[in-house]
Design a protein around this motif. Structure first.
Motif, short mmCIF file in Angstrom:
data_model
loop_
_atom_site.label_atom_id
_atom_site.label_comp_id
_atom_site.label_asym_id
_atom_site.label_seq_id
_atom_site.Cartn_x
_atom_site.Cartn_y
_atom_site.Cartn_z
N ALA A 1 0.90 -1.28 -0.08
CA ALA A 1 0.05 -0.08 -0.07
C ALA A 1 0.80 1.28 0.02
O ALA A 1 0.65 2.17 -0.63
CB ALA A 1 -1.00 0.07 1.12
N GLY A 2 2.03 1.14 0.74
CA GLY A 2 2.98 2.38 0.48
C GLY A 2 3.73 2.86 -0.78
O GLY A 2 3.72 3.84 -0.83
N GLU A 3 3.53 1.80 -1.57
CA GLU A 3 4.17 1.97 -2.90
C GLU A 3 3.07 2.29 -3.81
O GLU A 3 3.23 2.20 -5.16
CB GLU A 3 5.05 0.72 -3.16
CG GLU A 3 6.08 0.73 -2.38
CD GLU A 3 6.93 -0.55 -2.86
OE1 GLU A 3 6.81 -1.07 -3.70
OE2 GLU A 3 7.73 -1.04 -1.78
N ALA A 4 1.89 2.14 -3.53
CA ALA A 4 0.56 2.32 -4.45
C ALA A 4 0.55 3.53 -5.45
O ALA A 4 0.26 3.18 -6.52
CB ALA A 4 -0.67 2.02 -3.58
N VAL A 5 0.66 4.56 -4.87
CA VAL A 5 0.56 5.75 -5.79
C VAL A 5 1.71 5.77 -6.91
O VAL A 5 1.37 6.14 -7.96
CB VAL A 5 0.59 7.03 -4.89
CG1 VAL A 5 0.63 8.27 -5.66
CG2 VAL A 5 -0.58 7.17 -4.00
N GLY A 6 2.81 5.47 -6.36
CA GLY A 6 4.01 5.43 -7.43
C GLY A 6 3.84 4.21 -8.63
O GLY A 6 3.73 4.45 -9.87
N TRP A 7 3.29 3.14 -8.15
CA TRP A 7 2.97 1.90 -8.87
C TRP A 7 1.90 2.17 -9.51
O TRP A 7 1.83 2.24 -10.93
CB TRP A 7 2.59 0.89 -8.16
CG TRP A 7 2.64 -0.38 -8.75
CD1 TRP A 7 3.56 -1.23 -9.06
CD2 TRP A 7 1.28 -1.02 -9.48
NE1 TRP A 7 3.07 -2.36 -9.98
CE2 TRP A 7 1.73 -2.25 -10.14
CE3 TRP A 7 0.02 -0.26 -9.59
CZ2 TRP A 7 0.81 -2.85 -10.75
CZ3 TRP A 7 -0.80 -1.08 -10.48
CH2 TRP A 7 -0.49 -2.33 -10.93
N LEU A 8 0.82 2.86 -9.27
CA LEU A 8 -0.33 3.26 -9.84
C LEU A 8 -0.05 4.45 -11.00
O LEU A 8 -0.65 4.28 -12.12
CB LEU A 8 -1.47 3.69 -9.09
CG LEU A 8 -2.09 2.71 -8.12
CD1 LEU A 8 -2.95 3.31 -7.15
CD2 LEU A 8 -3.16 1.61 -9.17
N SER A 9 0.68 5.34 -10.88
CA SER A 9 1.15 6.55 -11.68
C SER A 9 2.06 5.85 -12.91
O SER A 9 1.62 6.17 -13.95
CB SER A 9 2.02 7.45 -10.93
OG SER A 9 1.24 8.12 -9.90
N VAL A 10 2.87 5.12 -12.51
CA VAL A 10 3.74 4.53 -13.43
C VAL A 10 2.86 3.45 -14.52
O VAL A 10 2.97 3.52 -15.83
CB VAL A 10 4.53 3.52 -13.28
CG1 VAL A 10 5.65 2.74 -14.46
CG2 VAL A 10 5.99 4.70 -12.46
#
Length: 163
Positions: free
Chosen positions: A48-57
């Motif tokens: 969950a802590g990496e979600a925003v970056g992962w989702l953006s990419v």
């Protein structure tokens, strides 16, 4: 299904749509991309802590895939051709639409890393967020973005001279 999906969706959806819309130039298509990206995320084990970056990419990659699809490109160009513009600004509207089409086509021809770095940075992500999303050092983001901008300009100039 992930237990945190709803929370991540609520917090990240606007950014995911914004990244995809930056590539595609269409909010409707960007929302379609967002749905695809969140479906994939829902089946993933991304923390969950990496979600925003992962989702953006993922949004940038998925939007670039859509952009590269000739079927979708043809539909977009056809839709852009009859945007209903009237009045004295028609010429400006046509020039603007053509310029956007050229930039999107050139973006689709760039190496994936450059295209994604440009899209993320110009979608409002900070250098730190771009670095985290692309697994780069924060110090190399500026260089990567500048190289990508140079490559985009070269690509635009190369195709402008062949038109």
């Amino acid at each position: 299904m992930r237990a945190d999906l709803e929370q991540v969706f609520r917090s990240a959806y606007p950014r995911v749509v914004a990244v995809a819309a930056r590539v595609l130039g269409s909010r409707d298509e960007a929302e379609d991309v967002a749905q695809e990206v969140f479906l994939t995320f829902g089946r993933s084990a991304v923390p969950a802590g990496e979600a925003v970056g992962w989702l953006s990419v993922a949004a940038a990659h998925t939007a670039l895939n859509h952009l590269r699809s000739s079927r979708r490109r043809a539909a977009r160009e056809e839709a852009a051709g009859d945007d209903g513009a009237v009045g004295p600004d028609v010429a400006d509207t046509v020039v603007t639409l053509e310029e956007r089409r050229r930039v999107r086509a050139a973006l689709a021809r760039l190496p994936r890393k450059h295209a994604v770095a440009l899209v993320l940075r110009h979608s409002g992500l900070s250098y730190a967020e771009v670095a985290a999303a692309l697994d780069l050092s924060p110090g190399s983001v500026g260089t990567t973005v500048r190289r990508a901008e140079t490559a985009l300009r070269k690509e635009l100039n190369r195709h402008a001279s062949s038109d």
